[in-house]
Design a protein around this motif. Structure first.
Motif, PDB file in Angstrom:
ATOM      1  N   THR A 176     -13.521 -20.395   2.647  1.00  0.00           N
ATOM      2  CA  THR A 176     -12.438 -20.981   2.177  1.00  0.00           C
ATOM      3  C   THR A 176     -11.281 -20.324   1.694  1.00  0.00           C
ATOM      4  O   THR A 176     -10.400 -20.869   1.242  1.00  0.00           O
ATOM      5  CB  THR A 176     -13.082 -21.771   1.013  1.00  0.00           C
ATOM      6  N   ASN A 177     -11.127 -18.968   1.767  1.00  0.00           N
ATOM      7  CA  ASN A 177     -10.060 -18.388   1.304  1.00  0.00           C
ATOM      8  C   ASN A 177      -9.419 -17.357   2.202  1.00  0.00           C
ATOM      9  O   ASN A 177     -10.215 -16.701   2.965  1.00  0.00           O
ATOM     10  CB  ASN A 177     -10.416 -17.622   0.011  1.00  0.00           C
ATOM     11  N   THR A 178      -8.320 -17.279   2.274  1.00  0.00           N
ATOM     12  CA  THR A 178      -7.485 -16.458   3.024  1.00  0.00           C
ATOM     13  C   THR A 178      -7.661 -15.065   2.490  1.00  0.00           C
ATOM     14  O   THR A 178      -7.205 -14.884   1.352  1.00  0.00           O
ATOM     15  CB  THR A 178      -6.151 -16.884   3.574  1.00  0.00           C
ATOM     16  N   ILE A 179      -7.824 -14.107   3.428  1.00  0.00           N
ATOM     17  CA  ILE A 179      -7.609 -12.735   2.992  1.00  0.00           C
ATOM     18  C   ILE A 179      -6.610 -12.037   3.570  1.00  0.00           C
ATOM     19  O   ILE A 179      -6.175 -12.316   4.654  1.00  0.00           O
ATOM     20  CB  ILE A 179      -8.789 -11.794   3.574  1.00  0.00           C
ATOM     21  N   TYR A 180      -5.529 -11.703   2.581  1.00  0.00           N
ATOM     22  CA  TYR A 180      -4.187 -10.978   3.030  1.00  0.00           C
ATOM     23  C   TYR A 180      -4.323  -9.630   2.927  1.00  0.00           C
ATOM     24  O   TYR A 180      -5.002  -8.724   1.947  1.00  0.00           O
ATOM     25  CB  TYR A 180      -3.266 -11.562   1.912  1.00  0.00           C
ATOM     26  N   PHE A 181      -3.809  -8.878   4.149  1.00  0.00           N
ATOM     27  CA  PHE A 181      -4.122  -7.539   4.349  1.00  0.00           C
ATOM     28  C   PHE A 181      -2.496  -7.030   4.010  1.00  0.00           C
ATOM     29  O   PHE A 181      -1.544  -7.523   4.498  1.00  0.00           O
ATOM     30  CB  PHE A 181      -4.456  -7.184   5.855  1.00  0.00           C
ATOM     31  N   GLY A 182      -2.663  -5.709   3.690  1.00  0.00           N
ATOM     32  CA  GLY A 182      -1.587  -4.743   3.468  1.00  0.00           C
ATOM     33  C   GLY A 182      -1.299  -4.128   4.940  1.00  0.00           C
ATOM     34  O   GLY A 182      -1.828  -4.444   6.091  1.00  0.00           O
ATOM     35  N   GLU A 183      -0.138  -3.622   4.794  1.00  0.00           N
ATOM     36  CA  GLU A 183       0.299  -2.665   6.181  1.00  0.00           C
ATOM     37  C   GLU A 183      -0.556  -1.410   6.237  1.00  0.00           C
ATOM     38  O   GLU A 183      -0.499  -1.280   7.492  1.00  0.00           O
ATOM     39  CB  GLU A 183       1.630  -2.384   6.088  1.00  0.00           C
ATOM     40  N   GLY A 184      -1.369  -0.967   5.596  1.00  0.00           N
ATOM     41  CA  GLY A 184      -2.177   0.151   6.138  1.00  0.00           C
ATOM     42  C   GLY A 184      -1.609   1.447   5.379  1.00  0.00           C
ATOM     43  O   GLY A 184      -0.439   1.379   5.368  1.00  0.00           O
ATOM     44  N   SER A 185      -2.496   2.273   5.279  1.00  0.00           N
ATOM     45  CA  SER A 185      -2.180   3.607   4.966  1.00  0.00           C
ATOM     46  C   SER A 185      -2.890   4.613   6.119  1.00  0.00           C
ATOM     47  O   SER A 185      -4.116   4.547   6.113  1.00  0.00           O
ATOM     48  CB  SER A 185      -2.878   4.267   3.688  1.00  0.00           C
ATOM     49  N   TRP A 186      -2.238   5.416   6.822  1.00  0.00           N
ATOM     50  CA  TRP A 186      -2.462   6.219   7.704  1.00  0.00           C
ATOM     51  C   TRP A 186      -3.135   7.580   6.888  1.00  0.00           C
ATOM     52  O   TRP A 186      -2.342   8.053   6.289  1.00  0.00           O
ATOM     53  CB  TRP A 186      -1.597   6.632   8.764  1.00  0.00           C
ATOM     54  N   LEU A 187      -4.300   7.958   7.129  1.00  0.00           N
ATOM     55  CA  LEU A 187      -4.901   8.961   6.570  1.00  0.00           C
ATOM     56  C   LEU A 187      -5.226  10.022   7.632  1.00  0.00           C
ATOM     57  O   LEU A 187      -6.059   9.765   8.585  1.00  0.00           O
ATOM     58  CB  LEU A 187      -6.022   8.850   5.907  1.00  0.00           C
ATOM     59  N   THR A 188      -4.669  11.193   7.893  1.00  0.00           N
ATOM     60  CA  THR A 188      -4.845  12.177   8.568  1.00  0.00           C
ATOM     61  C   THR A 188      -5.371  13.384   7.960  1.00  0.00           C
ATOM     62  O   THR A 188      -4.944  13.913   7.102  1.00  0.00           O
ATOM     63  CB  THR A 188      -3.646  12.813   9.384  1.00  0.00           C
ATOM     64  N   VAL A 189      -6.769  13.704   8.328  1.00  0.00           N
ATOM     65  CA  VAL A 189      -7.369  14.819   7.810  1.00  0.00           C
ATOM     66  C   VAL A 189      -7.372  16.076   8.748  1.00  0.00           C
ATOM     67  O   VAL A 189      -7.829  15.971  10.029  1.00  0.00           O
ATOM     68  CB  VAL A 189      -8.793  14.413   7.434  1.00  0.00           C
ATOM     69  N   GLN A 218       0.918  -1.283   0.143  1.00  0.00           N
ATOM     70  CA  GLN A 218      -0.028   0.063  -0.045  1.00  0.00           C
ATOM     71  C   GLN A 218       0.935   1.313  -0.165  1.00  0.00           C
ATOM     72  O   GLN A 218       1.848   1.317   0.722  1.00  0.00           O
ATOM     73  CB  GLN A 218      -0.964   0.098   1.232  1.00  0.00           C
ATOM     74  N   THR A 219       0.365   2.103  -0.811  1.00  0.00           N
ATOM     75  CA  THR A 219       1.079   3.664  -0.675  1.00  0.00           C
ATOM     76  C   THR A 219      -0.073   4.737  -0.626  1.00  0.00           C
ATOM     77  O   THR A 219      -1.084   4.489  -1.139  1.00  0.00           O
ATOM     78  CB  THR A 219       1.898   3.713  -1.919  1.00  0.00           C
ATOM     79  N   PRO A 220       0.185   5.799   0.109  1.00  0.00           N
ATOM     80  CA  PRO A 220       1.378   6.082   0.827  1.00  0.00           C
ATOM     81  C   PRO A 220       1.262   5.332   2.237  1.00  0.00           C
ATOM     82  O   PRO A 220       0.121   4.928   2.646  1.00  0.00           O
ATOM     83  CB  PRO A 220       1.362   7.461   1.078  1.00  0.00           C
ATOM     84  N   SER A 221       2.299   5.303   2.960  1.00  0.00           N
ATOM     85  CA  SER A 221       2.057   4.577   4.475  1.00  0.00           C
ATOM     86  C   SER A 221       1.548   5.710   5.319  1.00  0.00           C
ATOM     87  O   SER A 221       0.569   5.342   6.105  1.00  0.00           O
ATOM     88  CB  SER A 221       3.286   4.314   4.847  1.00  0.00           C
ATOM     89  N   HIS A 222       1.573   6.837   4.963  1.00  0.00           N
ATOM     90  CA  HIS A 222       0.884   8.095   5.691  1.00  0.00           C
ATOM     91  C   HIS A 222       0.704   9.365   4.663  1.00  0.00           C
ATOM     92  O   HIS A 222       1.508   9.797   4.213  1.00  0.00           O
ATOM     93  CB  HIS A 222       1.829   8.479   6.868  1.00  0.00           C
ATOM     94  N   GLN A 223      -0.453   9.763   4.966  1.00  0.00           N
ATOM     95  CA  GLN A 223      -0.742  11.082   4.265  1.00  0.00           C
ATOM     96  C   GLN A 223      -1.588  11.751   5.224  1.00  0.00           C
ATOM     97  O   GLN A 223      -2.507  11.672   5.883  1.00  0.00           O
ATOM     98  CB  GLN A 223      -1.606  10.647   3.028  1.00  0.00           C
ATOM     99  N   VAL A 224      -1.163  13.122   5.013  1.00  0.00           N
ATOM    100  CA  VAL A 224      -1.905  14.405   5.988  1.00  0.00           C
ATOM    101  C   VAL A 224      -2.535  15.040   4.697  1.00  0.00           C
ATOM    102  O   VAL A 224      -1.887  15.476   3.645  1.00  0.00           O
ATOM    103  CB  VAL A 224      -0.958  15.175   6.651  1.00  0.00           C
ATOM    104  N   THR A 225      -3.897  15.368   4.933  1.00  0.00           N
ATOM    105  CA  THR A 225      -4.433  16.197   3.931  1.00  0.00           C
ATOM    106  C   THR A 225      -5.407  17.233   4.474  1.00  0.00           C
ATOM    107  O   THR A 225      -6.010  17.078   5.562  1.00  0.00           O
ATOM    108  CB  THR A 225      -5.361  15.277   2.953  1.00  0.00           C
ATOM    109  N   SER A 255     -10.323  10.531   8.840  1.00  0.00           N
ATOM    110  CA  SER A 255      -8.823  10.193   9.495  1.00  0.00           C
ATOM    111  C   SER A 255      -9.022   8.537  10.046  1.00  0.00           C
ATOM    112  O   SER A 255      -9.725   8.367  11.012  1.00  0.00           O
ATOM    113  CB  SER A 255      -8.644  11.215  10.781  1.00  0.00           C
ATOM    114  N   ALA A 256      -8.231   7.762   9.668  1.00  0.00           N
ATOM    115  CA  ALA A 256      -7.928   6.543  10.009  1.00  0.00           C
ATOM    116  C   ALA A 256      -6.904   5.646   9.542  1.00  0.00           C
ATOM    117  O   ALA A 256      -6.359   6.197   8.320  1.00  0.00           O
ATOM    118  CB  ALA A 256      -9.580   5.740   9.476  1.00  0.00           C
ATOM    119  N   MET A 257      -6.555   4.425   9.746  1.00  0.00           N
ATOM    120  CA  MET A 257      -5.857   3.862   9.004  1.00  0.00           C
ATOM    121  C   MET A 257      -6.559   3.148   7.969  1.00  0.00           C
ATOM    122  O   MET A 257      -7.882   2.104   8.334  1.00  0.00           O
ATOM    123  CB  MET A 257      -5.331   2.397   9.817  1.00  0.00           C
ATOM    124  N   TYR A 258      -6.193   2.855   6.651  1.00  0.00           N
ATOM    125  CA  TYR A 258      -7.020   1.975   5.577  1.00  0.00           C
ATOM    126  C   TYR A 258      -6.292   0.948   5.209  1.00  0.00           C
ATOM    127  O   TYR A 258      -5.223   1.075   4.904  1.00  0.00           O
ATOM    128  CB  TYR A 258      -7.316   2.956   4.462  1.00  0.00           C
TER     129      TYR A 258
END
Lengths: 112, 116
Positions: B102-115, B6-13, B87-90
């Motif tokens: 029957t299927n594994t869901i694989y997650f990314g590391e997350g993107s922190w969004l700060t508004v 995932q990109t970005p790892s952190h974004q402020v907007t 504002s949250a981790m997505y």
């Protein structure tokens, strides 16, 4: 609505001691249950899952969980924790073909 | 082991601005998801996506949100006009097929969004 509850917000355990994290589910039919772990700076990693069959499920990193229908529980256990087990642990239930519903999480701190 | 990135790892907007969060799912996976976690709250399902269509969405996923697979590798979440409460981790996620049993869901590391 289907949901899971994790009663413990934070648990502190000594390295080498056993660990048990509680998860209670609310679901009418046979639930699909999961435990995920999130280490600092990491994504959510699947530890183990239960769909049916043997109620004792083995996972990665030495974790296991036991499904108890009579208690509506799916508790996660590890006999001997390592410092690297410090993380946040999430119980989840499958609520549709595509969707998971997560508990609030339990933060585990490991002390030396 | 293959992973979801995932990109970005952190974004402020600034409030009211548009944000696009990007994800590269695991290459042979066909189902894609976005979840979010507001600080101190549960991880919540937003949307699932298959075959260029939304297969399921939550009540959170209103008209200000959209998802897209613009090419063969990326999966994006767009928030058109951000609010403070966005504002949250997505977390982006993917699975080979649907059906969580029957299927594994694989997650990314997350993107922190700060508004702000």
């Amino acid at each position: 609505a289907q949901s899971v509850t994790q009663p413990d917000i934070h648990i502190t355990v000594s390295e080498g001691a056993s660990l048990e994290l509680r998860c209670n589910y609310s679901y009418g039919a046979t639930p699909y249950l999961f435990w995920y772990v999130q280490s600092p700076g990491q994504g959510l990693q699947l530890l183990l899952k239960y769909f049916s069959g043997d109620t004792l499920v083995q996972g990665i990193k030495g974790f296991e969980a036991e499904f108890k229908r009579s208690q509506s529980s799916f508790n996660l256990r590890k006999p001997s924790v390592h410092w690297s087990d410090a993380a946040e642990y999430f119980c989840a239930v499958g609520v549709s073909d595509y969707k998971l519903s997560f508990g609030a999480g339990t933060t585990v701190t490991v002390r030396a | 082991e293959p992973e979801v990135t995932q990109t970005p790892s952190h974004q402020v907007t600034q409030m009211g601005q548009e944000v696009i969060l990007r994800c590269v799912p695991i290459s042979n996976h066909l189902y894609f998801y976005w979840y979010r976690q507001i600080l101190g709250q549960k991880v919540e399902f937003l949307v699932s996506f298959y075959n260029n269509e939304i297969s399921e969405k939550s009540e959170i996923f209103d008209d200000q949100f959209s998802v897209e697979r613009p090419d063969g590798s990326n999966f994006t979440l767009k928030i058109r006009s951000t609010k403070l409460e966005d504002s949250a981790m997505y977390f982006c996620a993917s699975s080979e097929e649907g059906f969580v049993n029957t299927n594994t869901i694989y997650f990314g590391e997350g993107s922190w969004l700060t508004v702000v």
